[in-house]
Design a protein around this motif. Sequence first.
Motif, PDB file in Angstrom:
ATOM      1  N   GLU A   1      48.711  -8.954  62.172  1.00 32.19           N
ATOM      2  CA  GLU A   1      47.426  -8.840  61.480  1.00 32.19           C
ATOM      3  C   GLU A   1      46.367  -8.228  62.390  1.00 32.19           C
ATOM      4  N   LEU A   2      46.381  -8.610  63.649  1.00 34.12           N
ATOM      5  CA  LEU A   2      45.441  -8.013  64.602  1.00 34.12           C
ATOM      6  C   LEU A   2      45.724  -6.523  64.777  1.00 34.12           C
ATOM      7  N   LEU A   3      46.989  -6.167  64.856  1.00 33.22           N
ATOM      8  CA  LEU A   3      47.349  -4.750  64.971  1.00 33.22           C
ATOM      9  C   LEU A   3      46.867  -3.973  63.748  1.00 33.22           C
ATOM     10  N   ASP A   4      47.094  -4.526  62.562  1.00 32.04           N
ATOM     11  CA  ASP A   4      46.670  -3.837  61.337  1.00 32.04           C
ATOM     12  C   ASP A   4      45.156  -3.692  61.275  1.00 32.04           C
ATOM     13  N   ASP A   5      44.437  -4.734  61.671  1.00 31.44           N
ATOM     14  CA  ASP A   5      42.975  -4.725  61.564  1.00 31.44           C
ATOM     15  C   ASP A   5      42.310  -3.822  62.597  1.00 31.44           C
ATOM     16  N   VAL A   6      42.918  -3.689  63.767  1.00 34.04           N
ATOM     17  CA  VAL A   6      42.287  -2.923  64.846  1.00 34.04           C
ATOM     18  C   VAL A   6      42.847  -1.509  64.959  1.00 34.04           C
ATOM     19  N   TRP A   7      44.170  -1.346  64.742  1.00 28.57           N
ATOM     20  CA  TRP A   7      44.790  -0.029  64.911  1.00 28.57           C
ATOM     21  C   TRP A   7      45.166   0.644  63.585  1.00 28.57           C
ATOM     22  N   GLY A   8      45.301  -0.128  62.534  1.00 31.14           N
ATOM     23  CA  GLY A   8      45.628   0.457  61.243  1.00 31.14           C
ATOM     24  C   GLY A   8      46.989   1.131  61.252  1.00 31.14           C
ATOM     25  N   MET A   9      47.004   2.387  60.793  1.00 28.46           N
ATOM     26  CA  MET A   9      48.251   3.141  60.677  1.00 28.46           C
ATOM     27  C   MET A   9      48.675   3.810  61.972  1.00 28.46           C
ATOM     28  N   GLU A  10      47.921   3.585  63.052  1.00 25.27           N
ATOM     29  CA  GLU A  10      48.257   4.178  64.350  1.00 25.27           C
ATOM     30  C   GLU A  10      48.407   3.081  65.389  1.00 25.27           C
ATOM     31  N   PRO A  11      49.490   2.298  65.318  1.00 27.01           N
ATOM     32  CA  PRO A  11      49.657   1.173  66.245  1.00 27.01           C
ATOM     33  C   PRO A  11      49.851   1.671  67.674  1.00 27.01           C
ATOM     34  N   PRO A  12      49.519   0.838  68.662  1.00 27.33           N
ATOM     35  CA  PRO A  12      49.702   1.240  70.067  1.00 27.33           C
ATOM     36  C   PRO A  12      51.177   1.332  70.421  1.00 27.33           C
ATOM     37  N   VAL A  13      51.461   2.078  71.464  1.00 24.00           N
ATOM     38  CA  VAL A  13      52.862   2.269  71.867  1.00 24.00           C
ATOM     39  C   VAL A  13      53.427   1.016  72.516  1.00 24.00           C
ATOM     40  N   ALA A  14      52.564   0.158  73.042  1.00 22.79           N
ATOM     41  CA  ALA A  14      53.026  -1.061  73.706  1.00 22.79           C
ATOM     42  C   ALA A  14      52.421  -2.280  73.014  1.00 22.79           C
ATOM     43  N   ASN A  15      52.977  -3.439  73.314  1.00 17.89           N
ATOM     44  CA  ASN A  15      52.482  -4.686  72.749  1.00 17.89           C
ATOM     45  C   ASN A  15      51.243  -5.130  73.534  1.00 17.89           C
ATOM     46  N   VAL A  16      50.103  -4.556  73.162  1.00 21.25           N
ATOM     47  CA  VAL A  16      48.896  -4.771  73.957  1.00 21.25           C
ATOM     48  C   VAL A  16      48.102  -5.998  73.518  1.00 21.25           C
ATOM     49  N   VAL A  17      48.401  -6.568  72.362  1.00 21.08           N
ATOM     50  CA  VAL A  17      47.598  -7.685  71.868  1.00 21.08           C
ATOM     51  C   VAL A  17      47.564  -8.843  72.863  1.00 21.08           C
ATOM     52  N   PRO A  18      48.708  -9.332  73.376  1.00 22.94           N
ATOM     53  CA  PRO A  18      48.632 -10.428  74.353  1.00 22.94           C
ATOM     54  C   PRO A  18      47.849 -10.057  75.602  1.00 22.94           C
ATOM     55  N   VAL A  19      47.936  -8.800  76.009  1.00 16.18           N
ATOM     56  CA  VAL A  19      47.191  -8.360  77.191  1.00 16.18           C
ATOM     57  C   VAL A  19      45.689  -8.421  76.918  1.00 16.18           C
ATOM     58  N   TYR A  20      45.282  -7.929  75.753  1.00 17.85           N
ATOM     59  CA  TYR A  20      43.862  -7.945  75.417  1.00 17.85           C
ATOM     60  C   TYR A  20      43.356  -9.382  75.269  1.00 17.85           C
ATOM     61  N   ILE A  21      44.163 -10.243  74.667  1.00 18.19           N
ATOM     62  CA  ILE A  21      43.765 -11.643  74.519  1.00 18.19           C
ATOM     63  C   ILE A  21      43.580 -12.276  75.896  1.00 18.19           C
ATOM     64  N   TYR A  22      44.491 -12.002  76.807  1.00 12.23           N
ATOM     65  CA  TYR A  22      44.385 -12.533  78.178  1.00 12.23           C
ATOM     66  C   TYR A  22      43.087 -12.070  78.838  1.00 12.23           C
ATOM     67  N   ARG A  23      42.801 -10.796  78.725  1.00 14.14           N
ATOM     68  CA  ARG A  23      41.584 -10.262  79.337  1.00 14.14           C
ATOM     69  C   ARG A  23      40.327 -10.841  78.687  1.00 14.14           C
ATOM     70  N   LEU A  24      40.362 -10.991  77.373  1.00 16.13           N
ATOM     71  CA  LEU A  24      39.209 -11.556  76.683  1.00 16.13           C
ATOM     72  C   LEU A  24      38.992 -13.017  77.068  1.00 16.13           C
ATOM     73  N   ARG A  25      40.072 -13.758  77.224  1.00 18.80           N
ATOM     74  CA  ARG A  25      39.929 -15.148  77.658  1.00 18.80           C
ATOM     75  C   ARG A  25      39.224 -15.227  79.003  1.00 18.80           C
ATOM     76  N   LYS A  26      39.628 -14.360  79.925  1.00 15.71           N
ATOM     77  CA  LYS A  26      39.005 -14.344  81.246  1.00 15.71           C
ATOM     78  C   LYS A  26      37.540 -13.941  81.148  1.00 15.71           C
ATOM     79  N   ALA A  27      37.257 -12.923  80.329  1.00 19.29           N
ATOM     80  CA  ALA A  27      35.877 -12.442  80.211  1.00 19.29           C
ATOM     81  C   ALA A  27      34.977 -13.505  79.585  1.00 19.29           C
ATOM     82  N   LEU A  28      35.484 -14.207  78.573  1.00 17.73           N
ATOM     83  CA  LEU A  28      34.674 -15.189  77.873  1.00 17.73           C
ATOM     84  C   LEU A  28      34.477 -16.454  78.697  1.00 17.73           C
TER      85      LEU A  28
END
Length: 257
Positions: free
Chosen positions: A44-71
Amino acid sequence: MGISLLGPLQVRRDGRLLRLGHLRQQAVLAVLALGAGRPLGRQELLDDVWGMEPPVANVVPVYIYRLRKALCDGDGPAVIERGPRGYRLVPGAVEVDVARLEELVAGIGKADRAGEPLETVRLCTRALDLFRGEPLAGLPGPLAELERLRLVERRIALVGRKLEWQLRLGQEAEAIAELFALSAAHPLNEPLAAMLMRALYRGGRQADALLVFERARRRLADDLGVPPSGVLRRAHRMILRGAGPGPGPSAGTAAGP
């Protein structure tokens, strides 16, 4: 901690503005904030953020990790949690301005139905003060685009509701000034231009109202290659005839909040 989506994405913790990384990463946080505590799966996160052009790698866990640190900003409990059904913002840990907006809209409806004009105008003002510009400005993704459109329409509807009561209270000058500012930010929005025309006409400024129509007509022709829609034409005819209802949602220029 507060997350503001009614403008460029901002997160403040104890009054300090936090750095959130690049735009796609910010868009992931925006989707979580719009989820209102509902768990969101990776797809769902991929669909909402990337739509029909998904990233080549599984970046969602990476972004969540970085956001946790930032927040967390180096200390404190995690603001994003993961459960069996996906990721979500920890309930009660974050205040989101869009959620506050919806609370105020509910209060506006209640005051409006009760026929309390001063309270309606006060609550509309508080709701409109939450906006800091274009909602979710610059954020990519299908959900951000849809929410941007929805929230802009919500803002215009609130202006219309506020305007309706201000005119009944004899506050034409305040209403017209706010409409001019919003119309300048959204020059191709025809219901908004029609609302401004009706407000000017109601305030005894027929020539200015007709000038707004002419400017909108030229802008539509130059930018989109289209003539004015029925909303603008009806307002124009009403002003030329010197008759018709006052502005606001009751005049058919904008939906209620």
